[in-house]
Structures are given as structure tokens and as C-alpha cells.
Design a protein around this motif. Structure first.
Motif, short mmCIF file in Angstrom:
data_model
loop_
_atom_site.label_atom_id
_atom_site.label_comp_id
_atom_site.label_asym_id
_atom_site.label_seq_id
_atom_site.Cartn_x
_atom_site.Cartn_y
_atom_site.Cartn_z
N THR A 70 7.99 5.30 -0.90
CA THR A 70 6.70 5.41 -1.61
C THR A 70 5.65 4.40 -1.15
OG1 THR A 70 7.53 3.97 -3.38
CG2 THR A 70 7.79 6.34 -3.68
N ASP A 71 6.06 3.21 -0.72
CA ASP A 71 5.06 2.22 -0.33
C ASP A 71 5.60 1.28 0.73
OD1 ASP A 71 6.66 0.39 -1.80
OD2 ASP A 71 5.55 0.83 -3.63
N GLN A 72 4.71 0.43 1.23
CA GLN A 72 5.06 -0.48 2.33
C GLN A 72 4.20 -1.73 2.25
OE1 GLN A 72 4.10 1.96 5.71
NE2 GLN A 72 1.92 1.98 5.29
N ILE A 73 4.59 -2.77 2.98
CA ILE A 73 3.80 -3.99 3.04
C ILE A 73 2.45 -3.67 3.66
CG2 ILE A 73 3.62 -6.26 4.15
CD1 ILE A 73 6.64 -6.47 3.98
N ASP A 74 1.40 -4.21 3.08
CA ASP A 74 0.05 -4.04 3.64
C ASP A 74 -0.12 -5.06 4.77
OD1 ASP A 74 -2.59 -3.74 4.22
OD2 ASP A 74 -3.32 -3.91 2.16
N VAL A 75 0.14 -4.62 5.99
CA VAL A 75 0.11 -5.53 7.13
C VAL A 75 -1.31 -5.91 7.52
CG1 VAL A 75 2.31 -4.70 8.02
CG2 VAL A 75 0.18 -3.63 8.79
N VAL A 117 0.87 -1.18 0.00
CA VAL A 117 0.00 0.00 0.00
C VAL A 117 0.90 1.22 0.00
CG1 VAL A 117 -1.96 -1.06 1.17
CG2 VAL A 117 -0.12 -0.04 2.53
N ALA A 118 0.34 2.36 -0.39
CA ALA A 118 1.10 3.60 -0.39
C ALA A 118 1.61 3.92 1.00
CB ALA A 118 0.24 4.75 -0.92
N TYR A 119 2.81 4.42 1.08
CA TYR A 119 3.42 4.74 2.37
C TYR A 119 2.57 5.77 3.11
CZ TYR A 119 6.89 6.09 5.84
OH TYR A 119 7.53 6.34 7.02
N GLY A 120 2.33 5.48 4.39
CA GLY A 120 1.56 6.41 5.20
C GLY A 120 0.06 6.33 5.00
N SER A 121 -0.44 5.22 4.38
CA SER A 121 -1.89 5.07 4.18
C SER A 121 -2.60 5.12 5.51
CB SER A 121 -2.19 3.74 3.49
OG SER A 121 -1.64 3.71 2.19
#
Length: 417
Positions: A115-120, A46-50
Motif C-alpha cells: 500500500t505505501d513506501q518510504i518517500d525518498v 507515500v502511497a505505493y506507486g505515486s
């Protein structure tokens, strides 16, 4: 069968491999486990900081990742199963995923982490065949577009260029103008079935990998399951040990040995021929012809982009399309497409994008195909062609299948500047 749970493993059992725009991949390196050994874990991002409002609710049942059903019901009907990785559901755990982030996020490229990160919040992921682990050397090639469009559906403004220069070469010129690293690789050489041209294409892929310090993604090496860079002495030594008889790390010698080995593997495999056929038959109208048909069939639709008013296909519609593609689709008159078939043409073009952007993974005595994401087409196509028309470094790309059909003399891609 009950899906495996990721909590049967420890986060430290998994190592970072690579990632794309939507997913990130980790390879299992823990104790032998019948369900996890020889597999990679593919997680959504997901986008970073969602904000929490945009994330999934971990307490509710979530559907399986759609890529599993899409491969099982659609892709496998078009590509033999021996060229596809297995894909199965794995149950995830939020605390486990957060621990994985702490352990492995630092292994990701810095630009990705920003920009993005794992969708935990996902409670389901994908276990896939590990195509790069379990073998000393693996190579990933992104062949890209393997054909030139037919003149019939092109506009007077683009026909002269789009029938002599392939999409990839024009796009490369466009990206170089924006400051990106360039390459002399032409996909039509790789798809040509001509050994001399295939060797030329592989040489260009190697040069792009070496000169870009591994930043170009059309060719990537994996040594012992990890991505190799040309400035990594140990990886280069292992590549030399694998490809050369004298284990020489001389770059020129290593390049020639690599070209010979890979050229033979590609000549012996039906994969590129299959990809080329799927690409050119699914994208039968080019985006220009498809846009014309869309306007003709839907004059009352808003003019805010090709297909903007068309809902995404359901899995049932995809299954129906594949049946049509494997039967009457090839008997349609594509020179004068029927507006009644617009929906099928739109889906064909979407599916063609999958095969234009897939990867071919080559391991000792094997080749595997995997598919990735779709792009933004009509506006990008127009922008690329307009740029190329104004550039001074135009190339001539030869589509060997069209050459053989029209009786023209075969010739390699060369600069016309």
C-alpha cells in the motif's frame, strides 16, 4: 544548530522497528555516534506507486516535518517534557533512502509493502529518542478513549448506549462484525485508578496480544529493540527472564507476573490520569454536540461533513488555542456552548484525537508518551453506535471519574447479554 545529515551513517546501521499510516521508524544500531546513538529515524511515507508529479522536488528547500514544531509549541505545553521524546531535524539524501529501501523493505509487513513506501524525495526527516532500544524490554500500550461522554450533547437515539458503553468497546464490536480479531479490553478499566480494574485491563491486553499472535496493536512488546510475537520462543524466554523470578516460560505464570509489574508501574505514574483529563476536557461536547454547534454557527456552510468548510489551523492558531485552553476555556459554559467559540471547539476536538490515539511506552523505571494520527470521526461515530445498538453483545463500561462525581457504586465492565 546545524542539523545532522543521515549520510554520516550507513543504511545498514538502521533496523526496521514499526510503522503507522503516515510514517515508518528505524532504530540506529551502528557504531557509537553522539548524534545518532539512542535515536530512531522517523520517515514519511507515500502511497505505493505515486507518480513523480505527486512527489516532492528534492532540489527545493522543504519545510521541517510539522510534528517537530507541533510537539515543541503545542504538545509540550500540555504534557511535561519528561514524558515526551526529543524530536530534531535530520537532513536526508535520496540515494541513501533508496539504499535503505533495498535493505529493509523486506522487513515490513506484506500488507504495508503493498500500500505505501518510504518517500525518498523528502530531504528532511525526524530523529527521535529511541524509546524501545537500549533496554532489554519495552512495552507499548495504546490506551485509547478513557471516558464516557456527557448526556447533555447526545441525541435521544444514542444517549442510552453512549453513556454505558465506551467508544472502544463499541468499536471493537463493530470491527469484530467485519471479521477483525476481538478483545475484552476496556480502556475505562485501565484509566480507573483502581488496582483491581487496572489488573483486569492489563490481563485483557495480554490475552489480546497472545490470542491474536501479536496482531492487535493495543499492546506490543519489544525485546532488544525488536517487536516480539507470542510464537517467538526466544522473545518469550527473554520476557520470562525479565518478569518472572524463576524464568519460567509457563504462559499463565508469565501473564500474572507481567500484570503485577505493569499494574504497579501504571499506578505509580501520572500519565494515564493526565491523558484522561486532556481527552475528556478537549472532547467536551462529543462529536454530536460539536456537529450541532457547527450547524448552528454556520447554517450557510455546505452540509458535506463536520468542519468540511473550515481551513486547517495554522501553527499560530494552535499556539493561541493552547493559551485559551489553559485559561478561560475551563470557565466557559460547555453545557450551552457559544457559537462564537466554534473554532476553538473544533480545534479542541482535533487535539483530543491526538491524545485518544497516542502510545504509552513503558521501560524499566520510566514511562514515555508519544502521539500519532487523527481519524475520521462523525460518520464513523454514527456507524459504530448504529451497529452497537443492533448488536446483542452489549457491555457496560464504567467511567470512574464520572462515578465518583455522581455518587454511583463502582463496578467493572461486564457483559449485559
Amino acid at each position: 544548530m546545524t542539523p545532522a545529515s543521515i549520510t554520516e551513517t550507513k543504511p545498514e546501521d538502521w533496523t526496521y522497528v514499526s510503522e503507522g499510516g503516515a510514517t515508518i521508524v528505524f532504530s540506529y544500531r551502528g557504531p557509537h555516534n553522539i548524534q545518532f546513538s539512542g535515536h530512531v529515524l522517523r520517515l514519511r511515507k507515500v502511497a505505493y506507486g505515486s507518480s513523480d508529479s505527486t512527489l516532492l522536488d528534492t532540489k527545493t528547500e522543504q519545510p521541517d516535518d510539522p510534528m517537530i514544531a507541533f510537539q515543541e509549541n503545542i504538545i509540550s505545553k500540555l504534557i511535561p517534557s519528561e514524558f515526551l521524546p526529543s524530536l530534531v531535524v535530520v537532513v536526508l539524501d535520496e540515494d541513501w533512502l533508496r539504499s535503505l529501501v533495498v535493505l529493509r523493505d523486506g522487513d515490513r509487513p506484506a500488507e504495508r509493502r503493498q500500500t505505501d513506501q518510504i518517500d525518498v524525495r523528502r530531504n528532511k526527516g525526524v530523529l527521535a529518542t529511541d524509546l524501545i532500544g537500549g533496554t532489554p524490554i519495552a512495552m507499548e500500550i495504546k490506551p485509547k478513549w478513557g471516558f464516557l461522554p456527557k448526556e447533555r450533547h447526545l441525541s435521544p437515539e444514542t444517549v442510552a448506549l453512549k453513556t454505558i458503553a465506551c467508544r472502544f468497546c463499541m468499536h471493537t464490536s463493530f470491527r469484530m462484525k467485519q471479521g477483525d480479531v476481538g478483545t475484552t479490553y476496556c480502556p475505562l478499566d485501565l484509566f480507573s485508578r483502581d488496582e483491581t480494574r487496572i489488573r483486569k485491563a492489563i490481563g485483557a491486553l495480554w490475552a489480546g496480544w497472545y490470542e491474536s499472535h501479536g496482531s492487535l496493536n493495543n499492546l506490543r512488546f519489544f525485546v532488544e529493540g525488536r517487536m516480539a510475537k507470542p510464537d517467538d520462543d526466544r522473545s518469550v524466554q527473554l520476557l520470562a527472564h525479565f518478569f518472572t523470578a524463576d524464568t519460567s516460560t509457563d504462559i499463565q505464570n508469565l501473564q500474572e507476573s507481567f500484570i503485577s509489574a505493569l499494574a504497579q508501574a501504571l499506578l505509580d505514574s501520572p500519565v494515564l490520569s493526565l491523558l484522561s483529563t486532556l481527552q475528556r476536557t478537549l472532547d467536551i461536547l462529543d462529536v454530536e454536540g460539536l456537529s450541532k454547534l457547527y450547524t448552528q454557527a454556520s447554517p450557510d456552510f455546505p452540509s458535506d461533513g463536520l468542519g468540511s468548510s473550515v481551513p486547517d489551523p495554522s501553527m499560530e492558531e494552535w499556539a493561541d488555542f493552547v493559551k485559551v485552553y489553559r485559561s478561560e476555556y475551563h470557565s466557559w459554559d460547555h453545557t450551552v456552548p457559544d457559537p462564537e467559540h466554534l473554532r476553538h471547539y473544533l480545534m479542541a476536538y482535533l487535539l483530543s484525537a491526538t491524545f485518544k490515539d497516542c502510545s504509552v511506552i513503558i521501560r524499566p523505571k520510566s514511562a514515555q508518551v508519544a502521539w500519532i494520527a487523527w481519524g475520521k470521526w462523525e460518520k464513523l461515530d454514527r456507524k459504530i453506535v448504529e451497529h452497537y445498538k443492533s448488536s446483542g453483545s452489549q457491555r457496560r463500561c464504567i467511567d470512574s471519574q464520572r462515578v465518583s462525581q455522581s455518587g454511583y457504586t463502582r463496578m467493572c465492565c461486564r457483559s449485559l447479554a
